[in-house]
Enzyme design. Structure first.
Site, PDB file in Angstrom:
ATOM      1  N   CYS A   2       0.824  -1.209   0.000  1.00  0.00           N
ATOM      2  CA  CYS A   2       0.000   0.000   0.000  1.00  0.00           C
ATOM      3  C   CYS A   2       0.861   1.264   0.000  1.00  0.00           C
ATOM      4  CB  CYS A   2      -0.873   0.022   1.243  1.00  0.00           C
ATOM      5  SG  CYS A   2      -1.789  -1.493   1.500  1.00  0.00           S
ATOM      6  N   ARG A  27       4.131   0.500  -6.593  1.00  0.00           N
ATOM      7  CA  ARG A  27       4.211  -0.403  -5.447  1.00  0.00           C
ATOM      8  C   ARG A  27       3.266  -1.596  -5.585  1.00  0.00           C
ATOM      9  NH1 ARG A  27       6.235   2.763  -0.768  1.00  0.00           N
ATOM     10  NH2 ARG A  27       5.094   1.467   0.672  1.00  0.00           N
ATOM     11  N   TRP A  74      -3.110  -2.672  -1.464  1.00  0.00           N
ATOM     12  CA  TRP A  74      -2.731  -4.002  -1.937  1.00  0.00           C
ATOM     13  C   TRP A  74      -3.367  -4.961  -0.940  1.00  0.00           C
ATOM     14  CZ3 TRP A  74       0.224  -8.253  -0.252  1.00  0.00           C
ATOM     15  CH2 TRP A  74       0.606  -9.145  -1.254  1.00  0.00           C
ATOM     16  N   ASN A  98      -0.909   1.082   5.930  1.00  0.00           N
ATOM     17  CA  ASN A  98      -0.093   0.093   5.218  1.00  0.00           C
ATOM     18  C   ASN A  98       0.455  -0.850   6.274  1.00  0.00           C
ATOM     19  OD1 ASN A  98       1.659  -1.349   3.595  1.00  0.00           O
ATOM     20  ND2 ASN A  98       3.222   0.254   3.549  1.00  0.00           N
ATOM     21  N   GLY A  99       0.271  -2.154   6.069  1.00  0.00           N
ATOM     22  CA  GLY A  99       0.763  -3.123   7.044  1.00  0.00           C
ATOM     23  C   GLY A  99      -0.333  -4.093   7.430  1.00  0.00           C
ATOM     24  N   GLU A 481      16.529 -16.864 -11.692  1.00  0.00           N
ATOM     25  CA  GLU A 481      16.113 -15.458 -11.806  1.00  0.00           C
ATOM     26  C   GLU A 481      15.391 -15.219 -13.136  1.00  0.00           C
ATOM     27  OE1 GLU A 481      15.591 -12.867 -10.291  1.00  0.00           O
ATOM     28  OE2 GLU A 481      15.880 -11.168 -11.606  1.00  0.00           O
ATOM     29  N   LYS A 485      11.646 -13.850 -13.491  1.00  0.00           N
ATOM     30  CA  LYS A 485      11.333 -12.637 -14.258  1.00  0.00           C
ATOM     31  C   LYS A 485      10.231 -12.922 -15.267  1.00  0.00           C
ATOM     32  CE  LYS A 485      12.768 -10.189 -12.632  1.00  0.00           C
ATOM     33  NZ  LYS A 485      13.522  -9.730 -11.493  1.00  0.00           N
ATOM     34  N   GLU A 488       6.760 -13.615 -13.477  1.00  0.00           N
ATOM     35  CA  GLU A 488       6.080 -12.518 -12.786  1.00  0.00           C
ATOM     36  C   GLU A 488       5.515 -11.462 -13.742  1.00  0.00           C
ATOM     37  OE1 GLU A 488       8.263 -10.117  -9.923  1.00  0.00           O
ATOM     38  OE2 GLU A 488      10.088 -10.249 -11.096  1.00  0.00           O
ATOM     39  N   HIS A 504      17.554 -35.808 -13.983  1.00  0.00           N
ATOM     40  CA  HIS A 504      17.040 -36.417 -12.747  1.00  0.00           C
ATOM     41  C   HIS A 504      15.546 -36.146 -12.575  1.00  0.00           C
ATOM     42  CE1 HIS A 504      21.054 -37.566 -11.542  1.00  0.00           C
ATOM     43  NE2 HIS A 504      21.456 -36.353 -11.886  1.00  0.00           N
ATOM     44  N   LYS A 608       5.639  -3.942  -5.021  1.00  0.00           N
ATOM     45  CA  LYS A 608       7.061  -3.635  -5.167  1.00  0.00           C
ATOM     46  C   LYS A 608       7.823  -3.924  -3.874  1.00  0.00           C
ATOM     47  CE  LYS A 608      10.780  -2.165  -7.088  1.00  0.00           C
ATOM     48  NZ  LYS A 608      11.432  -3.182  -7.918  1.00  0.00           N
TER      49      LYS A 608
HETATM   50  O1  M6R Z   1      13.025  -5.066  -1.847  1.00  0.00           O
HETATM   51  P1  M6R Z   1      13.573  -6.449  -1.881  1.00  0.00           P
HETATM   52  O2  M6R Z   1      14.785  -6.581  -2.727  1.00  0.00           O
HETATM   53  O3  M6R Z   1      13.815  -7.005  -0.492  1.00  0.00           O
HETATM   54  O4  M6R Z   1      12.451  -7.334  -2.548  1.00  0.00           O
HETATM   55  C1  M6R Z   1      12.578  -8.723  -2.625  1.00  0.00           C
HETATM   56  C2  M6R Z   1      11.562  -9.307  -3.560  1.00  0.00           C
HETATM   57  O5  M6R Z   1      10.268  -8.999  -3.145  1.00  0.00           O
HETATM   58  C3  M6R Z   1      11.750  -8.825  -5.001  1.00  0.00           C
HETATM   59  O6  M6R Z   1      13.033  -9.078  -5.470  1.00  0.00           O
HETATM   60  C4  M6R Z   1      10.734  -9.521  -5.926  1.00  0.00           C
HETATM   61  O7  M6R Z   1      11.011 -10.882  -6.000  1.00  0.00           O
HETATM   62  C5  M6R Z   1      10.732  -8.877  -7.299  1.00  0.00           C
HETATM   63  N1  M6R Z   1       9.379  -8.734  -7.741  1.00  0.00           N
HETATM   64  C6  M6R Z   1      11.442  -9.677  -8.326  1.00  0.00           C
HETATM   65  O8  M6R Z   1      11.445  -9.075  -9.569  1.00  0.00           O
END
Ligand code: M6R
Length: 613
Positions: A2, A27, A74, A98-99, A481, A485, A488, A504, A608
């Protein structure tokens, strides 16, 4: 997560609240709302979905007034809907949060027993009820607020309007960041980060954990968790941190991918002395790696993969044992920690709830802690014994790109530092590695030139239902990674595997409909990875091979060769290959998502900065 904005202004605030909410879109959110002091108490407007839906509501029912709060939600408790959108309201109190209030069920039961009716499914609404009760009970505003905060368990950043307090906004932070913004002509702001207040001011005060504030026209009274008046410094954030625009790029992600030569350069400059050909003296002085017996890296998502890549460098170069674990598992596992372990949190935001909790756990265990963070004013940066900054600049796209390569840059420099301090490399070898690292911005720039080749293959890739990524050595975490990417932002199911693990189990997935992306720089493991390409091709799998050495790709049968696409990467020293090969995997995900037409910068369900567990 949020986003929050609060404004005590000199002119109608609704347009500025909306402007700030648009800045907070990065965010991740699913509904939005604002409330404004109208002269007869705060009034709200809320909408599900994008900010433009909220704008439409406000166009129909304008909200005049010079003091207001705004929120992008969010969803955690309760579906994304107008009913659950913030601001929440009860009696005299209207607020955004937020939280997560962890004891909300208990508080709600208590309030319901008194006959109070709730209009939403959120945890947040209990705060409005509690504060209204305290005010109705005749307590002064300050005491009432403190009393309510003392009853809340969990995490919060709050901005609150109270009927009858026309020129006041209450704010509080615990677990979720909150900043005060100091404007011109007595205007005051409250925001979930410097970007929220960025369009209006660059002068900010970062509230500390447990702080709460009574914001008024021209000033702010800040109290600590115990209720003592405190003075927190005002800092001036850079214009780039305050205002971030897409420029001519279609998406923030595209812009951030293209910023990597600069962001890596900036980060490397903070760690390396190019003239002396060594790691900078201040970095060496800050920590003596010869006193460290083991490193425990804790992180989430992409930051976890940066840590996983770094492990190879620390172990190979410095002979330093490294464990890497996702923070959400680490924090609840009661891990056995060895004295002399250095705990390293890696995080773009420096606010990720699980990473922060894991870091705190390590501190409580008496371990020395360090944080590799991009937001230098973040909670992790402040709480770790040592802050190792990355200089990616503000990252807006939810998919982490330039923050990842900045993390890799910093961690690779630190691995060189560790190797030298532990006597594993000579000054001459250090100078060579420094030189190699300094070449990476140029090579990243060359890798960006792969864009057109990658666009050509993503048309087909965007039709896939599943994609497999393979890599060996430090290309294995890069494969993970790459898969993250892709999934997501394009919503295509993707998995990364160590290339040697293929036979395996995962090889059973190979068929002509499942593209396999192989990341294979010209390193000591190239031949082995190439054998895995043969295995995939022999089973009719479609291979996209990213390599700087296409000439070494083994000859395939005519049929198999038809299913192989080689994308040529710039040649580089294997030490910096993770930096260089990050670019094609980011571009692959980006262009696939663009082909599919997904919301690249704000993918569904994602936030974010993940400030809740
Ligand atoms: O702010 P941070 O680097 O701690 O965030 C960690 C993850 O939430 C962040 O890397 C997330 O996996 C991204 N969406 C990846 O692209």
């Amino acid at each position: 997560m949020c986003g929050i904005i609060g404004i005590i202004g000199n002119s109608d605030v609704a347009p500025r609240l909306l402007e700030s909410l648009r800045r907070l879109e990065y965010r991740g959110y699913d509904s939005a709302g604002i409330a404004v002091q109208t002269g007869h108490g705060p009034e709200r407007r809320r909408a599900e979905g994008k900010i433009r839906n909220l704008e439409a509501v406000i166009d129909e029912q304008p909200l005049p007034g010079v003091v207001g709060i705004g929120h992008t939600r969010w969803a955690t408790h309760g579906a994304p809907s107008v009913r659950n959108a913030h601001p929440h309201h009860y009696g005299k109190v209207t607020l955004v949060h937020n939280g997560i209030i962890e004891n909300f069920a208990e508080l709600k039961a208590e309030l319901k027993a008194k006959g109070q009716v709730f209009e939403s499914d959120t945890d947040t609404e209990v705060i409005a009820h509690l504060l209204n009760d305290a005010l109705e009970g005749g307590q002064p505003l300050k005491d009432a607020f403190k009393r309510v905060l003392d009853r809340l368990h969990g995490a919060y950043a709050l901005a609150i309007l109270v009927e009858g307090e026309e020129n006041t906004i209450l704010g509080a932070r615990r677990g979720s960041p909150l900043v005060i913004g100091w404007g011109e002509n007595d205007e005051m702001f409250l925001g979930s980060d410097a970007l929220a207040v960025g369009p209006f001011t660059q002068r900010v005060t970062y509230l500390e954990e447990g702080d709460w504030v009574i914001l008024s026209r021209g000033g702010a009274q800040t109290f600590d968790a115990q209720g003592f008046l405190v003075n927190r410094p005002v800092t001036t954030v850079s214009a780039s941190a305050a205002l971030v625009e897409k420029g001519s790029y279609r998406h923030f992600m595209e812009k951030e991918v293209h910023e990597q030569p600069d962001s890596c350069q900036r980060t490397l400059s903070a760690y390396l002395d190019p003239v002396a050909g060594e790691v900078r003296a201040d970095i060496k002085a800050a920590l003596d790696f010869s006193q460290i017996v083991r490193i425990q890296i804790i992180a989430c998502g992409t930051a976890y993969y940066a840590g996983s890549v770094a492990r190879y460098a620390f172990e190979k170069l410095a002979g330093l044992p490294v464990d890497v674990e996702v923070a959400s598992e680490f924090r609840y596992r009661s891990p056995a920690m060895m004295p002399g372990t250095l705990a390293v949190a890696v995080s773009q935001s420096g606010e990720t709830a699980d990473t922060l909790a894991a870091l705190r756990w390590c501190k409580d265990e008496g371990l020395k802690t360090a944080a590799v963070v991009n937001v230098h004013s973040s909670t992790m940066a402040r709480e770790a014994d040592l802050m190792w900054p990355t200089h990616a600049g503000p990252e807006i796209g939810v998919a982490s790109t330039k923050a990842f390569t900045a993390q890799l840059s910093a961690l690779l420099c630190l691995a060189v530092c560790a190797a030298r301090q532990r006597g594993r490399i000579t000054a001459h070898e250090e100078a060579h590695l420094v030189q190699v690292l300094l070449e990476s911005p140029g090579l990243i720039s060359q890798a960006l030139g792969m864009d057109a080749d990658i666009v050509r293959i993503t048309h087909k890739l965007s039709k896939a239902r599943d994609v497999i990524y393979l890599g060996r050595g430090d290309m294995y975490p890069l494969a993970l990674e790459g898969a993250l990417k892709l999934k997501e932002i394009s919503y295509i199911h993707a998995e990364g595997y160590a290339a040697g693990e293929l036979k395996h189990g995962p090889i059973a997935l190979i068929d002509e409909n499942t593209p396999v992306v192989v990341i294979a720089p010209d390193d000591a493991l190239f031949e082995k990875t190439a054998s895995n390409v043969q295995e995939v091709a022999a089973r009719g799998g479609r291979v996209i091979m990213i390599t700087d050495t296409p000439e070494k790709v083994p000859a395939l049968s005519e049929d198999a060769a038809r299913t192989l696409t080689v994308v040529k990467a710039p040649a580089c020293d294997p030490f910096i290959a993770p930096l260089v090969y990050s670019v094609p995997i980011q571009l692959l995900a980006y262009h696939t998502a663009v082909h599919k037409g997904t919301d690249v910068d704000q993918p569904r369900n994602l936030a974010k900065s993940v400030t809740v567990e």
